[in-house]
Design an enzyme around this catalytic site. Structure first.
Site, PDB file in Angstrom:
ATOM      1  N   ASP A  67       0.810  -1.216   0.000  1.00  0.00           N
ATOM      2  CA  ASP A  67       0.000   0.000   0.000  1.00  0.00           C
ATOM      3  C   ASP A  67       0.847   1.271   0.000  1.00  0.00           C
ATOM      4  O   ASP A  67       2.068   1.218   0.188  1.00  0.00           O
ATOM      5  CB  ASP A  67      -0.980  -0.003   1.192  1.00  0.00           C
ATOM      6  CG  ASP A  67      -0.338  -0.485   2.498  1.00  0.00           C
ATOM      7  OD1 ASP A  67       0.901  -0.584   2.560  1.00  0.00           O
ATOM      8  OD2 ASP A  67      -1.082  -0.755   3.450  1.00  0.00           O
ATOM      9  N   ASN A 136      -7.471  -2.892  14.543  1.00  0.00           N
ATOM     10  CA  ASN A 136      -8.892  -3.021  14.158  1.00  0.00           C
ATOM     11  C   ASN A 136      -9.117  -4.168  13.178  1.00  0.00           C
ATOM     12  O   ASN A 136     -10.183  -4.287  12.584  1.00  0.00           O
ATOM     13  CB  ASN A 136      -9.410  -1.701  13.555  1.00  0.00           C
ATOM     14  CG  ASN A 136      -8.724  -1.340  12.238  1.00  0.00           C
ATOM     15  OD1 ASN A 136      -7.828  -2.049  11.776  1.00  0.00           O
ATOM     16  ND2 ASN A 136      -9.136  -0.245  11.635  1.00  0.00           N
ATOM     17  N   HIS A 138      -7.441  -4.597  10.339  1.00  0.00           N
ATOM     18  CA  HIS A 138      -7.191  -4.322   8.912  1.00  0.00           C
ATOM     19  C   HIS A 138      -5.977  -5.102   8.400  1.00  0.00           C
ATOM     20  O   HIS A 138      -5.069  -5.440   9.153  1.00  0.00           O
ATOM     21  CB  HIS A 138      -7.107  -2.818   8.615  1.00  0.00           C
ATOM     22  CG  HIS A 138      -5.869  -2.111   9.073  1.00  0.00           C
ATOM     23  ND1 HIS A 138      -5.871  -0.784   9.447  1.00  0.00           N
ATOM     24  CD2 HIS A 138      -4.579  -2.501   9.205  1.00  0.00           C
ATOM     25  CE1 HIS A 138      -4.649  -0.417   9.779  1.00  0.00           C
ATOM     26  NE2 HIS A 138      -3.849  -1.432   9.637  1.00  0.00           N
ATOM     27  N   GLU A 143      -9.580  -1.648   5.436  1.00  0.00           N
ATOM     28  CA  GLU A 143     -10.158  -1.355   6.749  1.00  0.00           C
ATOM     29  C   GLU A 143     -11.428  -2.185   6.953  1.00  0.00           C
ATOM     30  O   GLU A 143     -11.960  -2.761   5.993  1.00  0.00           O
ATOM     31  CB  GLU A 143     -10.523   0.140   6.809  1.00  0.00           C
ATOM     32  CG  GLU A 143      -9.332   1.083   6.687  1.00  0.00           C
ATOM     33  CD  GLU A 143      -8.581   1.304   7.985  1.00  0.00           C
ATOM     34  OE1 GLU A 143      -8.483   0.379   8.819  1.00  0.00           O
ATOM     35  OE2 GLU A 143      -8.078   2.429   8.188  1.00  0.00           O
TER      36      GLU A 143
HETATM   37  C1  F6R Z   1       1.492  -1.646   6.173  1.00  0.00           C
HETATM   38  C2  F6R Z   1       0.156  -2.130   6.316  1.00  0.00           C
HETATM   39  C3  F6R Z   1      -0.595  -2.122   7.612  1.00  0.00           C
HETATM   40  C4  F6R Z   1       0.220  -2.563   8.811  1.00  0.00           C
HETATM   41  C5  F6R Z   1      -0.625  -2.553  10.079  1.00  0.00           C
HETATM   42  C6  F6R Z   1       0.205  -2.855  11.313  1.00  0.00           C
HETATM   43  O1  F6R Z   1       1.952  -1.748   4.837  1.00  0.00           O
HETATM   44  O2  F6R Z   1      -0.368  -2.528   5.349  1.00  0.00           O
HETATM   45  O3  F6R Z   1      -1.725  -2.938   7.484  1.00  0.00           O
HETATM   46  O4  F6R Z   1       0.721  -3.848   8.582  1.00  0.00           O
HETATM   47  O5  F6R Z   1      -1.236  -1.313  10.251  1.00  0.00           O
HETATM   48  O6  F6R Z   1       1.106  -1.805  11.534  1.00  0.00           O
HETATM   49  P1  F6R Z   1       2.234  -1.912  12.651  1.00  0.00           P
HETATM   50  O7  F6R Z   1       3.165  -2.984  12.175  1.00  0.00           O
HETATM   51  O8  F6R Z   1       2.908  -0.568  12.647  1.00  0.00           O
HETATM   52  O9  F6R Z   1       1.568  -2.253  13.915  1.00  0.00           O
END
Ligand code: F6R
Length: 254
Positions: A67, A136, A138, A143
């Site tokens: 992303d 959450n 995602h 999301e």
């Molecule tokens: C990042 C992504 C997000 C993260 C998620 C966890 O490319 O796609 O879904 O993997 O938000 O983030 P952290 O690792 O910072 O807790």
């Protein structure tokens, strides 16, 4: 589904690095899917070390990132382009022409997303997709409320995600409200997904994802439908699981 539980984030990173290194040794021209965020940082440090000290070769791999924020140029310190080059690509012998990261400044996002999907297809599909998980539930920027069959597209971020991300931006600077993200369906097409989670903050999302009903309200629940999901957790992230899963067989907790 294979769930492995480790003492801490360091051990998760060791194991993840083993899995990625083994993948590249077995198939040097692997197609890898990368994630950003704090969770895979330890993995990336170990991959750099394996390159520097053990000659791990990245020159033939192709990479696709999950992303990118819409509206951020690749040079922006909070862009995922910047993140990946700073934390991994600048330190290994990656072939730049085979690095794909969604382009947040594209002026025709829909065409860009279709093109991105085509590049994944033309590369032969993703062999190993690294994933983190949001508190959450995602996956990438899919999301809650995302379609489980979705492909790469533009998504509006939840207010909570925008608020959580605000701390990374300068005061007064606009925080992106949209992102280009691989879809849940795109992620599901990867041959293997390697999901990493650590810390108590992720415990409920992990419980929902691994043991809850499959639902678009918690996109990470699709790992239950993946042909081979490999999940690496620390004790805190695993603390709400009812079952321990060993080699794909779920057994009741002793
Ligand atoms: C990042 C992504 C997000 C993260 C998620 C966890 O490319 O796609 O879904 O993997 O938000 O983030 P952290 O690792 O910072 O807790």
């Amino acid at each position: 589904m294979l769930v492995e539980v480790f003492a801490d984030h360091e051990s998760i990173s060791d194991r993840a690095a083993e899995v990625v290194t083994e993948q590249l040794r077995r198939k040097p021209d692997s197609v890898l899917g990368f994630a950003t965020g704090s969770t895979p940082l330890g993995l990336y440090k170990r991959l750099i070390r394996n390159h520097e000290e053990r000659g791990l070769d990245f020159s033939k791999m192709t990479t696709f990132n999950l992303d990118e924020y819409v509206g951020l140029p690749p040079t922006h310190p909070q862009s995922y382009h910047h993140f990946m080059w700073e934390n991994l690509f600048n330190h290994i012998n990656v072939n730049e022409s085979r690095v794909y990261i969604p382009h947040g400044m594209s002026d025709d996002v829909d065409s860009f997303c279709a093109w991105y999907e085509k590049q994944i297809e033309d590369a032969g599909g993703i062999d190993l997709q690294i994933l983190g998980i949001g508190a959450n539930g995602h996956l990438a920027f899919n999301e809650p409320g995302s379609s489980l069959g979705s492909r790469t597209r533009i998504k509006t971020l939840t207010e909570k995600t925008v608020r959580d991300n605000a701390r990374f931006f300068e005061e007064g600077e606009a925080v992106p409200h949209q992102a280009i993200t691989m879809g849940v369906g795109t992620i599901m097409d990867a041959e293997t997904v390697l999901l990493l989670a650590s810390g108590e903050r992720k415990a409920q999302a992990i419980r929902d994802a691994l043991e809850g009903p499959v639902t678009g309200m918690c996109p990470a629940t699709v790992v239950q439908m993946h042909r081979f999901a490999h999940i690496l957790l620390d004790g805190e992230a695993a603390s709400k699981l009812e079952y321990r899963h060993h080699g794909g067989i779920a057994e009741p907790k002793p």
